[in-house]
Design a protein around this motif. Structure first.
Motif, PDB file in Angstrom:
ATOM      1  N   SER A  58      36.835  44.418  14.130  1.00 57.51           N
ATOM      2  CA  SER A  58      36.911  43.427  15.204  1.00 57.51           C
ATOM      3  C   SER A  58      38.356  43.184  15.606  1.00 57.51           C
ATOM      4  CB  SER A  58      36.322  42.085  14.738  1.00 57.51           C
ATOM      5  OG  SER A  58      34.997  42.225  14.279  1.00 57.51           O
ATOM      6  N   GLU A  59      38.519  42.796  16.845  1.00 55.46           N
ATOM      7  CA  GLU A  59      39.808  42.277  17.290  1.00 55.46           C
ATOM      8  C   GLU A  59      39.913  40.820  16.835  1.00 55.46           C
ATOM      9  OE1 GLU A  59      40.259  42.403  21.564  1.00 55.46           O
ATOM     10  OE2 GLU A  59      41.690  40.749  21.507  1.00 55.46           O
ATOM     11  N   VAL A  60      41.049  40.449  16.263  1.00 53.81           N
ATOM     12  CA  VAL A  60      41.257  39.061  15.857  1.00 53.81           C
ATOM     13  C   VAL A  60      41.724  38.290  17.092  1.00 53.81           C
ATOM     14  CG1 VAL A  60      42.556  37.491  14.375  1.00 53.81           C
ATOM     15  CG2 VAL A  60      41.793  39.705  13.483  1.00 53.81           C
ATOM     16  N   VAL A  61      40.820  37.515  17.660  1.00 53.90           N
ATOM     17  CA  VAL A  61      41.121  36.749  18.879  1.00 53.90           C
ATOM     18  C   VAL A  61      41.874  35.477  18.512  1.00 53.90           C
ATOM     19  CG1 VAL A  61      40.088  35.524  20.830  1.00 53.90           C
ATOM     20  CG2 VAL A  61      39.103  37.696  20.052  1.00 53.90           C
ATOM     21  N   VAL A  62      41.366  34.788  17.504  1.00 51.59           N
ATOM     22  CA  VAL A  62      42.071  33.663  16.891  1.00 51.59           C
ATOM     23  C   VAL A  62      42.028  33.906  15.390  1.00 51.59           C
ATOM     24  CG1 VAL A  62      42.053  31.172  16.447  1.00 51.59           C
ATOM     25  CG2 VAL A  62      41.476  32.023  18.723  1.00 51.59           C
TER      26      VAL A  62
END
Lengths: 104, 104
Positions: free
Chosen positions: A99-103
């Protein structure tokens, strides 16, 4: 930043040695990956949608890396040894997700 | 410390507004929960077991709280309003799991 989540389904009669996972397996993974893994987290499943219901995953870890390439550079050369250690704490086959770490 | 994971399955043609989730929904949840939620993280699914394969979850958030009781005290009074906002970013029904933070 990306995170690679390794999620162990909470199957009936599943064997999962949380102590080995915390004390042996995950420190070994971090040591092998070096700075390619910035840090990791470990979860122990408690319950699902409400107390008393089974959690979807009995255990999870999340490896935080600068990029997919960094993960591959850190994990790839040690994949065989890391994967061979899984039998020491579980018979389960984990589900993997990047996953992309958005926060974070 | 416990974490409450809210995981949105990556169903075919799923609608999920990542911008709304990051900019509106999750800040609203944190504001409602106040200090009962220590912090939260957000993931955006990239791929599954290998690049090019679909991720299991299109998006996830994780709410970190001191205890299950703290989560309930912070979330319960605002549950109706928080849940009503879900339709603004997705039609998906999330999977919930509460975990013990073994390594955080």
């Amino acid at each position: 930043m990306i995170k690679v989540s390794v999620m162990y389904p909470n199957e009936l009669n599943a064997r999962f040695d949380h102590d080995y996972y915390r004390d042996k397996h995950m420190p070994m993974v971090k040591e092998k990956m070096g700075d390619f893994c910035k840090y990791y987290t470990i979860d122990k499943g408690m319950f699902g949608g409400a107390p008393g219901t089974p959690p979807t995953y009995i255990g999870m870890c999340h490896l935080f890396c600068d990029s997919v390439e960094a993960f591959q550079a850190g994990f790839g050369p040690h994949a065989k040894e890391i994967l061979a250690d899984i039998a020491n704490y579980t018979d389960l086959t984990p589900i993997l997700q990047t996953s992309e770490v958005v926060v974070g």
